[in-house]
Design a protein around this motif. Structure first.
Motif, mmCIF file in Angstrom:
data_model
loop_
_atom_site.group_PDB
_atom_site.id
_atom_site.type_symbol
_atom_site.label_atom_id
_atom_site.label_comp_id
_atom_site.label_asym_id
_atom_site.label_seq_id
_atom_site.Cartn_x
_atom_site.Cartn_y
_atom_site.Cartn_z
ATOM 1 N N UNK A 194 -7.774 2.528 6.538
ATOM 2 C CA UNK A 194 -8.673 1.376 6.457
ATOM 3 C C UNK A 194 -9.737 1.606 5.393
ATOM 4 N N UNK A 195 -10.040 2.884 5.095
ATOM 5 C CA UNK A 195 -10.913 3.191 3.955
ATOM 6 C C UNK A 195 -12.295 2.560 4.059
ATOM 7 N N UNK A 196 -12.801 2.362 5.279
ATOM 8 C CA UNK A 196 -14.126 1.776 5.446
ATOM 9 C C UNK A 196 -15.158 2.537 4.625
ATOM 10 N N UNK A 197 -16.031 1.795 3.971
ATOM 11 C CA UNK A 197 -17.072 2.424 3.165
ATOM 12 C C UNK A 197 -16.648 2.718 1.741
ATOM 13 N N UNK A 228 -16.079 -2.571 -4.167
ATOM 14 C CA UNK A 228 -16.095 -3.723 -5.056
ATOM 15 C C UNK A 228 -14.717 -4.302 -5.305
ATOM 16 N N UNK A 229 -13.681 -3.739 -4.680
ATOM 17 C CA UNK A 229 -12.309 -4.190 -4.982
ATOM 18 C C UNK A 229 -11.454 -4.441 -3.751
ATOM 19 N N UNK A 230 -11.707 -3.678 -2.684
ATOM 20 C CA UNK A 230 -10.829 -3.722 -1.513
ATOM 21 C C UNK A 230 -11.725 -3.808 -0.289
ATOM 22 N N UNK A 231 -11.273 -4.532 0.728
ATOM 23 C CA UNK A 231 -12.060 -4.584 1.959
ATOM 24 C C UNK A 231 -11.105 -4.492 3.141
ATOM 25 N N UNK A 232 -10.759 -3.274 3.506
ATOM 26 C CA UNK A 232 -9.742 -3.054 4.528
ATOM 27 C C UNK A 232 -10.303 -2.452 5.814
ATOM 28 N N UNK A 233 -11.624 -2.352 5.894
ATOM 29 C CA UNK A 233 -12.237 -1.870 7.129
ATOM 30 C C UNK A 233 -11.894 -2.762 8.316
#
Ligand SMILES: [Zn+2]
Length: 567
Positions: free
Chosen positions: A432-435, A439-444
């Motif tokens: 999910x790569x939260x944090x 500026x490019x991805x929002x997978x939280x």
């Protein structure tokens, strides 16, 4: 004697994968103390009527990058807006300790490049009141948060710390250097790091364009560090790799688990260059488990996609100089001469992404868009050019229109590959790569997509059961990283609990905020439908709003399952 809290008559999905049952959940202090038939839990100081709602353990998100944010912010948004109650950071070999004072900039460049977190925000936000990893843990420990955080020691920082310049140049580590990295990694694990992580992907570069220091680290180096961690009797290992040379790379990566006897997790995604490789890697993971290794695949809930807008890192107007000149100035962009100049420049060079792979991102977003809804298809139906269509959509509203380019897990134009990955017995929700990639991805928001898309909404193929989806992001992720005290609704477990209006749960469109330190930009994304979230028995969110409570702490090291736990 009355309970602190009873969550009454909800449909309890306990995280083990077992069938949902209507039950009361009693909580005292920071623990779940009873799960009973409806109406049988006894008196309580507070009762929440959860009739019609789903009650689940809090999400244990094992793949985040809040290593900086967790030192300056008490809210782990956006993850904590999606039912996450524990987040594990320090993934993919990047983080901020151990670090020599002279290497602060190098670690910022690494994090800025690999995870797209603005360097200015990191420069302003990081206090750097640590050098060793144990000191970094102490710094994390000083701040209360909305959710629990746990850290892992990153190979990139270790390599720089021990090898200096030679480390970032990707020179081979000497026997002494491997031993030194092993000592520091073991010291970190003894102080409470959950594990050790490394990156072997060419997708990861520093902000100055160099490969990550760990990209080509030798098998001996990885096995040596893993082995030293193994001697502590704790710690997990995480690897992200391109697996370009599959067999050799599998040997190297699995070698870490073999050398150390420690659990290993590997990121698995579908790449367009080798669309079937994920299947072979999952088979290799199954084989490894049959051989007695503890190996888990971290898989994603949906495509990993890039967001394009006027205020994101990448603009759908591509490299147009005129567009860059006016930025997000809507008034300027709406002038005919500007529009014409931008479209003329766009016509001259190939677009950043093929228009048949670019989709409008609506609210709520469709994360499995059909080919007929691509920008190319929509523009054709309207009889306009794709760039013209994109331009007009961008300037029509208040400038926050977004486009979505699924670039991993979407080779086939649908999520059948992801469904197979999510169904694999050795897979958990990760990535999910939260944090990160702010500026490019929002997978939280992955945990919410799991519940909405996979359980309820999917129309382009089979769905997944609620029980399976909940298990994949609660008990199974918790156990993967050694946090056996959480992720299950049963007596003795931590009272990390979500009460969810599943029928109305909605993932909202991402929005751009300028609220990082130094006014740094980040994408954030909310969800509607989380009625109550509890962390260690304290209510942290009501209907998406923070209650002000900060019960979250640094989790140090593995946690034991409650005595007599069945799960
Ligand atoms: Zn990562």
């Amino acid at each position: 004697m009355s309970h602190d809290l009873v969550i009454a008559s909800g449909s309890v999905v306990d995280g083990t994968g077992g069938p949902a049952t209507r039950a009361d959940v009693a909580i005292d202090g920071d623990r779940i103390t009873a799960v009973t038939a409806p109406g049988q839990a006894g008196a309580a100081r507070r009762t929440i009527d959860a009739d019609g709602a789903v009650v689940t353990p809090g999400v244990v998100d094992v793949h985040a990058h809040y290593d900086g944010q967790a030192t300056w912010d008490s809210l782990m948004a956006p993850s904590s807006w999606h039912g996450v109650t524990t987040v594990v950071m320090g993934n993919c070999g990047v983080g901020f300790a151990p670090v020599r004072p002279s290497d602060h900039d190098a670690l910022i460049e690494l994090m800025e490049g690999v995870e797209d977190i603005p360097g200015t925000a990191l420069h302003e936000g990081l206090a750097w009141d640590w050098e060793s990893f144990p000191e970094y843990l102490d710094a994390l420990d000083r701040r209360p948060r909305d959710i629990d955080v746990a850290a892992q020691v990153p190979h990139g920082a270790l390599r720089l710390y021990v090898m200096g310049e030679r480390g970032s140049r990707r020179d081979a580590a000497t026997v002494d250097e491997i031993a030194a990295m092993g000592r520091l990694a073991a010291e970190a694990v003894r102080a409470g790091a959950l594990g050790f992580t490394t990156s072997r992907t060419r997708n990861h570069r520093t902000s100055t364009g160099d490969w990550t220091p760990t990209l080509t680290a030798a098998a001996e180096e990885l096995a040596g560090i893993a082995c030293a961690i193994g001697e502590t009797g704790a710690g997990v290992l995480e690897v992200v790799s391109d697996f370009a040379d599959e067999d050799a790379e599998l040997g190297t990566v699995l070698g870490m688990a073999e050398a150390s006897g420690r659990p290993l997790s590997i990121s698995i995604v579908q790449h367009s260059a080798r669309p079937q490789a994920w299947r072979r890697l999952l088979e290799a993971i199954t084989d490894a488990n049959l051989r007695g290794l503890d190996v888990t695949a971290q898989v994603a809930a949906r495509p990993v996609g890039v967001l394009l807008g006027l205020r994101t890192t990448l603009s759908p107007l591509g490299a147009s100089l005129t567009a860059r000149g006016v930025g997000a100035d809507l008034e300027a962009l709406r002038r005919d001469e500007v529009r014409e100049a931008v479209l003329a420049e766009m016509a001259e060079r190939p677009s950043l992404f093929p228009w048949d792979q670019v989709f409008c991102l609506d609210d709520p977003p469709d994360y499995e868009p059909a080919p007929e809804s691509s920008v190319a298809a929509l523009a054709e139906r309207l009889g306009v050019t794709a760039p013209g269509f994109v331009y007009d959509r961008l300037v029509a509203g208040d400038g926050d229109a977004l486009f979505y380019v699924p670039f991993l897990n979407y080779v086939d134009g649908d999520l059948e590959a992801v469904r197979e990955m999510l169904s694999h017995p050795h897979a958990v929700l990760g990535l999910a790569d939260g944090g990160a990639h702010v500026g490019t991805i929002c997978d939280g928001s992955f945990p919410s997509t799991m519940l909405t898309h996979w359980v309820r909404d999917r129309t382009r193929g089979e769905r997944l059961s609620l029980e399976h989806v909940v298990a994949m992001q609660t008990s199974r992720t918790a156990r993967m990283v050694g946090l056996a005290d959480r992720g299950v609704i049963a007596p003795g477990y931590r009272a990390d609990v979500n009460v969810i209006d599943l029928e109305h749960l909605t993932v909202r469109a991402p929005t751009v905020s300028f609220d990082l330190p130094a006014g740094g930009r980040r994408l954030l994304q909310r969800a509607d439908g989380y009625l109550h979230t509890f962390v260690a028995g304290t209510e942290t969110y009501i209907a998406g709003e923070h209650t002000g409570a900060l019960p979250g702490r640094l989790v140090r090291g593995p946690q034991l399952a409650p005595q007599g736990a069945l799960a």
